[in-house]
Design a protein around this motif. Structure first.
Motif, short mmCIF file in Angstrom:
data_model
loop_
_atom_site.label_atom_id
_atom_site.label_comp_id
_atom_site.label_asym_id
_atom_site.label_seq_id
_atom_site.Cartn_x
_atom_site.Cartn_y
_atom_site.Cartn_z
N LEU A 100 -3.08 1.31 8.33
CA LEU A 100 -3.36 0.94 6.93
C LEU A 100 -2.85 -0.47 6.64
O LEU A 100 -1.69 -0.77 6.96
CB LEU A 100 -2.65 1.95 6.01
CG LEU A 100 -2.98 1.89 4.52
CD1 LEU A 100 -4.39 2.37 4.27
CD2 LEU A 100 -1.99 2.76 3.73
N PRO A 101 -3.68 -1.36 6.04
CA PRO A 101 -3.19 -2.71 5.72
C PRO A 101 -1.98 -2.65 4.80
O PRO A 101 -1.93 -1.79 3.91
CB PRO A 101 -4.38 -3.36 5.00
CG PRO A 101 -5.55 -2.56 5.38
CD PRO A 101 -5.08 -1.17 5.64
N SER A 102 -1.03 -3.55 4.99
CA SER A 102 0.23 -3.40 4.25
C SER A 102 0.16 -3.87 2.81
O SER A 102 0.84 -3.33 1.94
CB SER A 102 1.36 -4.11 4.98
OG SER A 102 0.96 -5.42 5.27
N VAL A 103 -0.66 -4.90 2.50
CA VAL A 103 -0.73 -5.36 1.09
C VAL A 103 -2.17 -5.35 0.61
O VAL A 103 -3.07 -5.89 1.28
CB VAL A 103 -0.13 -6.78 0.93
CG1 VAL A 103 -0.12 -7.19 -0.53
CG2 VAL A 103 1.30 -6.83 1.49
N SER A 124 0.82 -1.22 0.00
CA SER A 124 0.00 0.00 0.00
C SER A 124 0.85 1.27 0.00
O SER A 124 0.46 2.29 -0.57
CB SER A 124 -0.97 0.00 1.16
OG SER A 124 -0.27 -0.24 2.35
N THR A 125 2.03 1.21 0.60
CA THR A 125 2.85 2.44 0.63
C THR A 125 3.57 2.66 -0.70
O THR A 125 4.07 3.74 -0.95
CB THR A 125 3.91 2.36 1.75
OG1 THR A 125 4.53 1.10 1.67
CG2 THR A 125 3.28 2.58 3.11
N ALA A 126 3.58 1.60 -1.57
CA ALA A 126 4.30 1.75 -2.84
C ALA A 126 3.66 2.82 -3.71
O ALA A 126 4.33 3.48 -4.50
CB ALA A 126 4.33 0.42 -3.59
N VAL A 127 2.33 3.01 -3.55
CA VAL A 127 1.67 4.02 -4.40
C VAL A 127 2.21 5.42 -4.11
O VAL A 127 2.09 6.32 -4.92
CB VAL A 127 0.13 4.04 -4.24
CG1 VAL A 127 -0.50 2.82 -4.82
CG2 VAL A 127 -0.29 4.24 -2.81
N LEU A 128 2.80 5.56 -2.92
CA LEU A 128 3.29 6.90 -2.55
C LEU A 128 4.69 7.18 -3.07
O LEU A 128 5.06 8.31 -3.30
CB LEU A 128 3.32 7.04 -1.03
CG LEU A 128 1.99 6.83 -0.32
CD1 LEU A 128 2.20 6.90 1.16
CD2 LEU A 128 1.02 7.91 -0.76
N ARG A 147 0.79 12.25 5.62
CA ARG A 147 0.47 11.48 6.83
C ARG A 147 -0.12 10.14 6.40
O ARG A 147 -1.08 10.10 5.62
CB ARG A 147 -0.59 12.23 7.66
CG ARG A 147 -0.04 13.43 8.40
CD ARG A 147 -1.02 13.85 9.48
NE ARG A 147 -2.39 13.92 8.98
CZ ARG A 147 -2.96 15.02 8.50
NH1 ARG A 147 -2.29 16.14 8.48
NH2 ARG A 147 -4.20 15.00 8.08
N VAL A 148 0.50 9.07 6.85
CA VAL A 148 -0.03 7.75 6.51
C VAL A 148 -0.55 7.11 7.79
O VAL A 148 0.18 7.03 8.79
CB VAL A 148 1.07 6.86 5.89
CG1 VAL A 148 0.49 5.50 5.49
CG2 VAL A 148 1.70 7.54 4.68
N VAL A 159 0.69 -1.09 8.37
CA VAL A 159 1.98 -0.63 7.83
C VAL A 159 2.86 -0.04 8.93
O VAL A 159 4.07 0.04 8.80
CB VAL A 159 1.83 0.42 6.71
CG1 VAL A 159 1.37 -0.20 5.44
CG2 VAL A 159 0.96 1.57 7.14
N GLY A 160 2.22 0.42 10.03
CA GLY A 160 2.97 1.05 11.11
C GLY A 160 3.39 2.46 10.72
O GLY A 160 2.85 3.04 9.78
#
Ligand code: ADP
Length: 580
Positions: free
Chosen positions: A306-309, A276-280, A301-302, A434-435
């Motif tokens: 948020l789920p990680s995958v 999920s953070t890859a989109v950023l 701010r994340v 995701v932490g």
């Protein structure tokens, strides 16, 4: 006969007019037959006179309508005729004992088919009332009826039933024929539209390819100029302007391409699992740089929960986000731009990825908000005309979100700033949170000025491209690295080289005459005694589109680079493949 039939089936003549003409022709035939029968029967003169008058008058009306096409006038006149003649024929032909009731049924069908809306209601009301009065009078005052002999009444009734049956059969055939003909026309038009949309798609795709190829050369060679340390400030400034103009041109081509794909319904959503953070990652880096140049504060701010995958179309989500954040930076002179990323779980368990992009920019007038997402439309023209833009971005955003069942809403205060709220339904693959996400890392990774380029190890690379300019760009971009580069101007030449020597990486163009890049890839992989069967092969192409990336991956390419490629991106890719 054929001419008459063609006339009735001619799709250029309105259906109602054709129907009117057909029914009138049948009615005329009926008038003629009944008149002849009356004469042969030796009916009373009044009756024969009425029928002859009716026949001539009706013939004149039909001829007038045929010639002039004035159906309304024709219908009115024949309606009046019916109104005037019906009671006379009813009483003179024995009322309900003769042929009048069946003719009445025909008249009702006739009126029903050739009139419409309130005219139909009026006409039917007149017909039914007239007929009702005739029946009432005949019932109350039977002496008003001129009865014929029993045999004549039987013949008349039989004849009328035959005529009306004939009429209904003809009508039915006509309607079926018309339906079949119109269906054929609709099918033909559908095919034409499909062909046209294919042509349009091919045109846009080849235009995009044709434009990208020279832009690749411009941007690539310009990058070489920018890399030179010894150039004057003026040359550097010119080269920087060329770079900005090139990027804008590419952005516009991409938007027009996307728009055309969305309009022709050929835009595909390609789903896969993604972090999920890859989109950023790319976005934050790109926007950070622009925000910095404008002196804006940019914060991200994340939500740690948020789920990680997730599973969905990462490429399109990035595109949506990039569009909205780029706008926020573009339309903000001072202050800040903030991106908040979170997740939302509905009561039924459905998960949505949520982005809130807020800025302290020029804002949007409330009355303009409904037009924000229309294609080619820029709102608040006098304020934004100095800012580059096509007015396509948000329209693409809305259409992509529609394809993914997502939504976007805007809250804005004119002069103060705006907030775009985006929700995109996604499937959760790994719910582990995701932490705390350190986005400053992605910023560092993607801000080229601050990071030394990846060290490209000594490796043998073969670049395959039918456009000499493209080969020259790759050559120059890799000039200062440890790469030994060879080039091939066609698939056939590439196969000759891969049969003789090993290359660690092959950079392969896709669209080439005779043998395209995909075929060449397969032939290298299967080449008997080939030295490059296990080499890494990267597609370096001017063909863009998320679906193409998937196609290339499925065909077996080890990587995908889009032209125009930046020297930095090329080096990173080679370093990645060397480590892989
Ligand atoms: P453009 O290429 O003009 O930016 P878009 O479709 O992305 O096209 O945006 C349409 C219009 O919406 C813009 O021209 C601008 O007037 C307005 N707009 C979009 N985002 C913002 C924002 N963050 N602040 C103010 N106005 C905006």
């Amino acid at each position: 006969m054929k001419r008459i039939l063609d006339r009735f089936l001619n799709p250029e003549v309105p259906l109602r007019l054709r129907l009117f003409q057909l029914l009138s022709a049948i009615a005329l035939a009926e008038f003629v037959i009944v008149s002849v029968y009356q004469v042969v029967q030796g009916s009373n003169l009044l009756h024969i006179g009425i029928m002859l008058f009716g026949t001539l008058f009706f013939a004149a009306t039909v001829a007038f309508t045929f010639r002039s096409g004035h159906m309304r006038a024709g219908a009115t006149v024949s309606g009046l005729l019916y109104f005037a003649i019906y009671p006379l024929t009813f009483f003179s032909s024995g009322g309900m004992y003769g042929g009048a009731p069946v003719v009445f049924a025909f008249a009702l069908v006739y009126v029903f088919l050739i009139t419409e809306k309130w005219e139909r209601v009026m006409a039917l009301a007149i017909c039914i009332t007239t007929s009702g009065i005739c029946y009432l009078l005949a019932w109350r005052h039977p002496e008003m009826l001129t009865r014929h002999s029993v045999s004549a009444e039987h013949v008349e009734s039989f004849l009328s039933i035959m005529l009306v049956t004939l009429l209904l059969c003809t009508l039915f055939r006509f309607v079926t024929r018309v339906y079949r003909e119109e269906n054929k026309i609709v099918q033909r038009q559908k095919k034409e539209i499909e062909d046209l949309s294919q042509v349009q798609k091919r045109f846009f795709s080849s235009m995009s390819h044709e434009i990208r190829t020279p832009v690749n050369a411009i941007i690539g060679l310009n990058e070489m100029t920018l890399r030179e340390k010894s150039i004057s400030d003026e040359v550097r400034e010119n080269a920087q302007n060329i770079e900005v103009a090139g990027k804008t041109l590419l952005q516009t081509i991409n938007e027009v391409m996307d728009m055309s794909r969305l309009e022709t319904g050929t835009m595909q959503i390609v789903e896969d699992d993604y972090r999920s953070t890859a989109v950023l990652s790319d976005i934050v880096g790109m926007v950070w740089l622009r925000a910095q140049e404008k002196g804006l504060e940019f914060s991200v701010r994340v939500d740690p929960q948020l789920p990680s995958v997730l599973h969905g179309d990462e490429v399109r989500i990035r595109q949506i986000l990039l569009n909205v954040i780029t706008n926020a930076v573009k339309y903000t002179k001072e202050g800040s731009v903030t991106l908040a990323v979170s997740g939302k779980t509905e009561d039924n368990g459905a998960f949505s990825l949520v982005f809130d992009v807020s800025d302290t920019g020029i804002g949007i007038r409330e009355e303009s908000i409904p037009y924000l997402f229309s294609a080619f439309q820029r709102v608040d023209e006098q304020n934004v005309h100095k800012i580059e833009g096509t007015g396509l971005g948000l329209s693409i955003v809305r259409q992509l979100l529609d394809l993914m069942n997502g939504s976007v809403t805007v809250a804005s205060e004119y002069g103060k700033g705006s907030c775009f709220h985006i929700e995109i339904p996604q499937t959760v693959v790994n719910a582990a949170p995701v932490g705390e996400v350190d986005v400053t890392r992605s910023r560092a990774v993607t801000a080229p000025a601050e990071q030394p380029p990846s060290a490209v190890p000594d490796m043998r690379v073969l670049a395959v491209d039918d456009t000499p300019m493209n080969l020259m760009v790759v050559k120059k971009l890799l000039r200062d690295t440890g790469v030994t580069l060879e080039t091939a101007a066609s698939g056939a030449e590439a196969l000759q080289k891969t049969a003789l020597a090993h290359f660690d990486v092959i950079l392969m163009d896709h669209q080439m005459p005779e043998m395209d890049g995909i075929e060449c890839l397969h032939r290298i992989r299967e080449q008997e005694d080939g030295k490059c069967r296990d080499s890494k092969i990267v597609c370096l192409t001017a063909n863009v589109g998320a679906e193409m990336q998937t196609v290339y991956r499925q065909e077996g390419f080890d990587g995908y680079l889009m032209k125009p490629v930046k020297g930095r991106v090329l080096e990173d890719e080679l370093a990645r493949l060397a480590g892989a």
